[in-house]
Scaffold this motif. Structure first.
Motif, PDB file in Angstrom:
ATOM      1  N   GLY A  17       0.818  -1.210   0.000  1.00  0.00           N
ATOM      2  CA  GLY A  17       0.000   0.000   0.000  1.00  0.00           C
ATOM      3  C   GLY A  17       0.849   1.255   0.000  1.00  0.00           C
ATOM      4  O   GLY A  17       0.551   2.224  -0.707  1.00  0.00           O
ATOM      5  N   GLU A  18       1.928   1.244   0.771  1.00  0.00           N
ATOM      6  CA  GLU A  18       2.822   2.408   0.803  1.00  0.00           C
ATOM      7  C   GLU A  18       3.548   2.571  -0.533  1.00  0.00           C
ATOM      8  O   GLU A  18       3.750   3.687  -1.010  1.00  0.00           O
ATOM      9  CB  GLU A  18       3.823   2.261   1.950  1.00  0.00           C
ATOM     10  N   ARG A  21       1.049   4.047  -2.919  1.00  0.00           N
ATOM     11  CA  ARG A  21       0.850   5.464  -2.591  1.00  0.00           C
ATOM     12  C   ARG A  21       1.972   6.316  -3.174  1.00  0.00           C
ATOM     13  O   ARG A  21       1.742   7.351  -3.801  1.00  0.00           O
ATOM     14  CB  ARG A  21       0.766   5.668  -1.081  1.00  0.00           C
ATOM     15  N   THR A  25       1.596   9.090  -6.200  1.00  0.00           N
ATOM     16  CA  THR A  25       2.067  10.451  -5.936  1.00  0.00           C
ATOM     17  C   THR A  25       3.017  10.914  -7.032  1.00  0.00           C
ATOM     18  O   THR A  25       2.919  12.047  -7.513  1.00  0.00           O
ATOM     19  CB  THR A  25       2.761  10.515  -4.562  1.00  0.00           C
ATOM     20  N   ILE A  45      -2.326  12.394  -0.937  1.00  0.00           N
ATOM     21  CA  ILE A  45      -2.736  11.001  -0.776  1.00  0.00           C
ATOM     22  C   ILE A  45      -2.274  10.556   0.603  1.00  0.00           C
ATOM     23  O   ILE A  45      -1.081  10.369   0.836  1.00  0.00           O
ATOM     24  CB  ILE A  45      -2.140  10.107  -1.871  1.00  0.00           C
ATOM     25  N   SER A  46      -3.223  10.408   1.511  1.00  0.00           N
ATOM     26  CA  SER A  46      -2.853  10.098   2.889  1.00  0.00           C
ATOM     27  C   SER A  46      -2.611   8.613   3.120  1.00  0.00           C
ATOM     28  O   SER A  46      -1.768   8.246   3.935  1.00  0.00           O
ATOM     29  CB  SER A  46      -3.924  10.604   3.849  1.00  0.00           C
ATOM     30  N   GLU A  47      -3.326   7.761   2.400  1.00  0.00           N
ATOM     31  CA  GLU A  47      -3.196   6.331   2.643  1.00  0.00           C
ATOM     32  C   GLU A  47      -3.704   5.550   1.442  1.00  0.00           C
ATOM     33  O   GLU A  47      -4.604   5.999   0.737  1.00  0.00           O
ATOM     34  CB  GLU A  47      -4.022   5.951   3.884  1.00  0.00           C
ATOM     35  N   VAL A  48      -3.124   4.395   1.233  1.00  0.00           N
ATOM     36  CA  VAL A  48      -3.631   3.447   0.243  1.00  0.00           C
ATOM     37  C   VAL A  48      -3.833   2.131   0.973  1.00  0.00           C
ATOM     38  O   VAL A  48      -2.904   1.588   1.568  1.00  0.00           O
ATOM     39  CB  VAL A  48      -2.665   3.259  -0.945  1.00  0.00           C
ATOM     40  N   ALA A  59      -7.209   4.341  -2.686  1.00  0.00           N
ATOM     41  CA  ALA A  59      -6.402   5.496  -2.306  1.00  0.00           C
ATOM     42  C   ALA A  59      -7.305   6.559  -1.672  1.00  0.00           C
ATOM     43  O   ALA A  59      -8.295   6.973  -2.275  1.00  0.00           O
ATOM     44  CB  ALA A  59      -5.694   6.070  -3.525  1.00  0.00           C
ATOM     45  N   VAL A  61      -7.686  10.255  -0.695  1.00  0.00           N
ATOM     46  CA  VAL A  61      -7.069  11.510  -1.118  1.00  0.00           C
ATOM     47  C   VAL A  61      -7.807  12.705  -0.515  1.00  0.00           C
ATOM     48  O   VAL A  61      -8.999  12.636  -0.209  1.00  0.00           O
ATOM     49  CB  VAL A  61      -7.057  11.627  -2.658  1.00  0.00           C
ATOM     50  N   ASP A 105     -10.806  11.328   1.641  1.00  0.00           N
ATOM     51  CA  ASP A 105     -10.302  11.070   2.987  1.00  0.00           C
ATOM     52  C   ASP A 105     -10.998  12.021   3.958  1.00  0.00           C
ATOM     53  O   ASP A 105     -10.781  13.223   3.917  1.00  0.00           O
ATOM     54  CB  ASP A 105      -8.792  11.279   3.033  1.00  0.00           C
TER      55      ASP A 105
END
Length: 134
Positions: A17-18, A21, A25, A45-48, A59, A61, A105
């Protein structure tokens, strides 16, 4: 091999996931997506979150400086297949390229509501009452 008993994401899901992300980005920073809404907006993008089979990447966002997040989320979802195709070079190690979905998000809104609640007069009064009793 036994299955994990908890519903928490595995270390592999978090790691992939990171990586997804970071790849998304880079695609957005390079301006590879030709859309007026996306190009005119700063997107965080805070997290995937990956599905357990690693075939779906969701994702989360936050479009910055835009009052209507729905327009940006819709534009990103319209170009999700193009973005998925651009992720290939960064995610060569994956057997399957994940389908990318974009969601708004809302965690920052939740943090704001909690902060407002903690600063409310009712909570302040209750906290002051606890200090008087000690």
């Amino acid at each position: 091999m036994t299955r994990p008993t908890s519903s928490a994401p595995s270390q592999r899901m978090l790691r992939i996931g990171e990586q997804v992300r970071a790849a998304i980005t880079q695609v957005l920073q390079r301006g590879e997506v030709r859309d007026d809404v996306i190009e005119a907006t700063v997107i965080s993008i805070s997290e995937v979150r990956m599905s357990p089979d690693l075939k779906i990447a969701t994702a989360y966002v936050t479009p910055l400086g835009v009052s209507d997040h729905g327009i940006v989320i819709e534009a990103l979802n319209r170009h999700a297949r193009f973005i998925r195709g651009r992720l290939g070079p960064q995610l060569r190690q994956m057997k399957y390229m994940p389908e990318v979905r974009f969601r708004d998000d809302t965690s920052f809104d939740n943090y704001k509501k909690i902060d407002e609640l903690l600063r409310s007069p009712e909570v302040s009064r209750d906290l002051d009452g606890d200090n008087d009793e000690q």
